[in-house]
Design a protein around this motif. Structure first.
Motif, PDB file in Angstrom:
ATOM      1  N   ASN A 168       0.831  -1.210   0.000  1.00 46.77           N
ATOM      2  CA  ASN A 168       0.000   0.000   0.000  1.00 46.77           C
ATOM      3  C   ASN A 168       0.865   1.260   0.000  1.00 46.77           C
ATOM      4  O   ASN A 168       1.891   1.320   0.679  1.00 46.77           O
ATOM      5  CB  ASN A 168      -0.896   0.057   1.241  1.00 46.77           C
ATOM      6  N   LYS A 169       0.444   2.229  -0.755  1.00 55.61           N
ATOM      7  CA  LYS A 169       1.161   3.503  -0.791  1.00 55.61           C
ATOM      8  C   LYS A 169       0.855   4.285   0.485  1.00 55.61           C
ATOM      9  O   LYS A 169      -0.196   4.121   1.105  1.00 55.61           O
ATOM     10  CB  LYS A 169       0.712   4.305  -2.022  1.00 55.61           C
ATOM     11  N   GLU A 170       1.763   5.147   0.877  1.00 53.73           N
ATOM     12  CA  GLU A 170       1.519   6.032   2.016  1.00 53.73           C
ATOM     13  C   GLU A 170       0.278   6.893   1.733  1.00 53.73           C
ATOM     14  O   GLU A 170       0.149   7.444   0.634  1.00 53.73           O
ATOM     15  CB  GLU A 170       2.729   6.928   2.261  1.00 53.73           C
ATOM     16  N   PHE A 217      -7.667   4.439  -2.273  1.00 53.48           N
ATOM     17  CA  PHE A 217      -6.962   3.174  -2.478  1.00 53.48           C
ATOM     18  C   PHE A 217      -5.816   3.365  -3.457  1.00 53.48           C
ATOM     19  O   PHE A 217      -5.979   3.895  -4.562  1.00 53.48           O
ATOM     20  CB  PHE A 217      -7.941   2.127  -3.023  1.00 53.48           C
ATOM     21  N   SER A 218      -4.583   2.906  -3.015  1.00 50.78           N
ATOM     22  CA  SER A 218      -3.409   2.957  -3.893  1.00 50.78           C
ATOM     23  C   SER A 218      -2.491   1.800  -3.527  1.00 50.78           C
ATOM     24  O   SER A 218      -1.912   1.772  -2.433  1.00 50.78           O
ATOM     25  CB  SER A 218      -2.672   4.298  -3.729  1.00 50.78           C
ATOM     26  N   THR A 262     -14.061   0.083   3.082  1.00 48.36           N
ATOM     27  CA  THR A 262     -13.856  -0.946   4.109  1.00 48.36           C
ATOM     28  C   THR A 262     -12.386  -1.015   4.490  1.00 48.36           C
ATOM     29  O   THR A 262     -11.508  -0.564   3.747  1.00 48.36           O
ATOM     30  CB  THR A 262     -14.295  -2.341   3.596  1.00 48.36           C
ATOM     31  N   ASP A 263     -12.146  -1.621   5.648  1.00 45.00           N
ATOM     32  CA  ASP A 263     -10.760  -1.735   6.117  1.00 45.00           C
ATOM     33  C   ASP A 263     -10.051  -2.965   5.569  1.00 45.00           C
ATOM     34  O   ASP A 263      -8.830  -3.087   5.712  1.00 45.00           O
ATOM     35  CB  ASP A 263     -10.741  -1.792   7.639  1.00 45.00           C
ATOM     36  N   GLU A 288      -4.376  -0.250   5.488  1.00 50.30           N
ATOM     37  CA  GLU A 288      -3.483   0.643   6.230  1.00 50.30           C
ATOM     38  C   GLU A 288      -2.393   1.205   5.303  1.00 50.30           C
ATOM     39  O   GLU A 288      -1.841   0.501   4.465  1.00 50.30           O
ATOM     40  CB  GLU A 288      -2.823  -0.095   7.392  1.00 50.30           C
ATOM     41  N   ALA A 289      -2.054   2.473   5.523  1.00 53.05           N
ATOM     42  CA  ALA A 289      -1.023   3.137   4.721  1.00 53.05           C
ATOM     43  C   ALA A 289       0.329   2.473   4.921  1.00 53.05           C
ATOM     44  O   ALA A 289       0.750   2.209   6.047  1.00 53.05           O
ATOM     45  CB  ALA A 289      -0.952   4.606   5.112  1.00 53.05           C
TER      46      ALA A 289
END
Length: 355
Positions: free
Chosen positions: A269-271, A278-279, A321-322, A344-345
Motif C-alpha cells: 500500500n502507498k503512504e 486506495f493505492s 472498508t478496512d 493501512e497506509a
C-alpha cells in the motif's frame, strides 16, 4: 552476227549494283583484222546485281550466303566471270534469345559478315557479356544473403535496439520500487518512455545481448523519458557486461523473458492509503501485471482500479472498508487472489503464490 568477243571485263560491286566495262576487242583467228565490212567496237554495259546475304545466326557461323546467278552476254550467251573488287559487309542483329541466360530485350550482338566469291562468310560476333556477369553475380550473392539472414536470426532471436547506461535508480525510479532490492542474478534497466504505457512493464525482465555476444537479464525498474522504443538505459554494471563503457552507445538485441523470481509476489500500500483512498502496488511478480481488481464481498463481485504512470493501481474514492480481497492478473492471463488485505497506509502483504 557480229564477230565480237569480250576479252575481259571489270566489275565493281557497290552496295546493290555493279558496273561492267569491256576493254578493246580481240579479233578471232590469226588474221589480226576484222572481216570485211566490220570494225572493232568497245562496248560498255551496266549489269545490275543485287547481293542479298543470308542472315547469319550466331549458332551457325559457317553458313554461306546465296550466290548470285551467273551473268551472260545477252547476244552471245557467253558467261561473264565476275570478281568482287572489294568485300561487302553487313551487320546482322542477333536477338538475345539465342542464349539461355536472361538478357534485356534491347541487347543485341553485332555480327559483321565479309563475303568473297571463293569462301564462306567470316563471322565476327561482338556479344555483350552483361547476361553472364549478371547471372554469375546473382548466383554468388544468394548464399551470402541467406547466410547473413540466418546469422541474425540465430544470434538474436529478438528485436534490434540500442543501449546506453546511467548510474541506476531503484528506490527513486519511476516504477516506485522503494525498499525493494533487485535479486543478485539480475541487473537493472530503465525502459523507453516512448512505450511506457503507464508503467505496464515495471518489474518485468528482458534478455539483452550486446556486441560482444554476451547476454544478460535485466529487470525494468525505471523510465527513460527521452529513449525511443527499443532503447534501454542500462545500469552501468549491466552495460559493462556487454561492452567497454567507453563505447557509450551500443547495438543490442532484446526479448522479453520471465524473471524467474523466487518466492511469491507481494502487495504494498502507498503512504496515505485508507478505506477512502486506495493505492496499491504489486512487487516481485514473474511477469508484467495487466490489472488489479478489488472485491468487498469475498470475491463475488470485482471492481477495477486505474494504473498510474508511477506504477500504482488506484481508486480515488477507496472501497469504504478496512479489508478487501485483491485479484492480480498477469500478462499470460494467470491470476493470483489474496484475501484479507488491509487498507493501512504503507502496509505490505505476501501472497501465497506468484504469476
Amino acid at each position: 552476227m557480229k564477230y565480237q568477243n569480250i576479252a575481259s571485263m571489270g566489275l565493281a560491286l557497290l552496295s546493290s549494283a555493279a558496273t561492267v566495262s569491256a576493254s578493246p576487242l580481240v579479233l578471232r583467228g590469226n588474221s589480226g583484222v576484222c572481216p570485211k565490212g566490220y570494225s572493232p567496237t568497245v562496248i560498255t554495259m551496266s549489269v545490275p546485281i543485287t547481293a542479298t546475304p543470308t542472315p547469319v545466326a550466331i549458332e551457325e557461323p559457317t553458313s554461306t550466303p546465296s550466290t548470285p546467278a551467273p551473268v551472260t552476254d545477252s547476244e552471245t550467251q557467253t558467261p561473264i566471270q565476275i570478281e568482287t573488287s572489294s568485300p561487302v559487309g553487313y551487320v546482322a542483329a542477333i536477338p538475345s534469345s539465342t542464349t539461355e541466360a536472361s538478357v534485356p530485350e534491347t541487347t543485341q550482338a553485332a555480327v559483321v559478315v565479309t563475303t568473297s566469291s571463293s569462301q564462306a562468310p567470316a563471322v565476327h560476333a561482338a556479344v555483350p557479356t552483361t547476361s553472364s556477369v549478371t547471372e554469375e553475380a546473382a548466383v554468388s550473392q544468394t548464399p551470402v544473403a541467406q547466410s547473413k539472414q540466418a546469422s541474425v536470426s540465430s544470434s538474436s532471436g529478438g528485436s534490434s535496439g540500442e543501449a546506453t547506461f546511467y548510474g541506476g535508480n531503484v528506490a527513486g525510479g519511476t516504477c516506485s520500487f522503494s525498499g525493494y532490492t533487485i535479486p543478485s542474478n539480475l541487473f537493472g534497466t530503465a525502459f523507453s518512455g516512448a512505450v511506457w504505457d503507464n508503467a505496464a512493464k515495471c518489474g518485468s525482465c528482458v534478455a539483452v545481448t550486446g556486441p560482444n555476444g554476451k547476454t544478460i537479464k535485466a529487470m525494468i525498474v525505471d523510465k527513460c523519458p527521452e529513449c525511443a522504443e527499443g532503447h534501454f538505459d542500462l545500469f552501468q554494471d549491466a552495460f559493462a557486461e556487454l561492452s567497454d563503457i567507453s563505447a557509450g552507445v551500443i547495438d543490442i538485441t532484446y526479448s522479453a523473458v520471465s524473471c524467474d523470481l523466487e518466492g511469491p509476489l507481494k502487495l504494498k500500500n502507498k503512504e496515505g492509503t485508507s478505506a477512502y483512498w486506495f493505492s496499491m502496488q504489486v512487487v516481485n511478480a514473474n511477469e508484467p501485471v495487466t490489472k488489479l481488481e478489488v472485491s468487498t464481498d469475498g470475491g463475488s463481485n470485482w471492481q477495477s482500479t486505474t494504473r498510474t504512470d508511477y506504477n500504482f493501481f488506484e481508486n480515488s474514492s477507496g472501497f469504504g472498508t478496512d479489508s478487501v480481497t485483491v485479484r492480480v492478473t498477469g500478462e499470460s492471463g494467470t491470476t493470483v487472489v489474496v484475501k484479507n488485505v488491509g487498507s493501512e497506509a504503507g502496509s505490505e502483504i505476501t501472497a501465497g503464490s506468484n504469476l
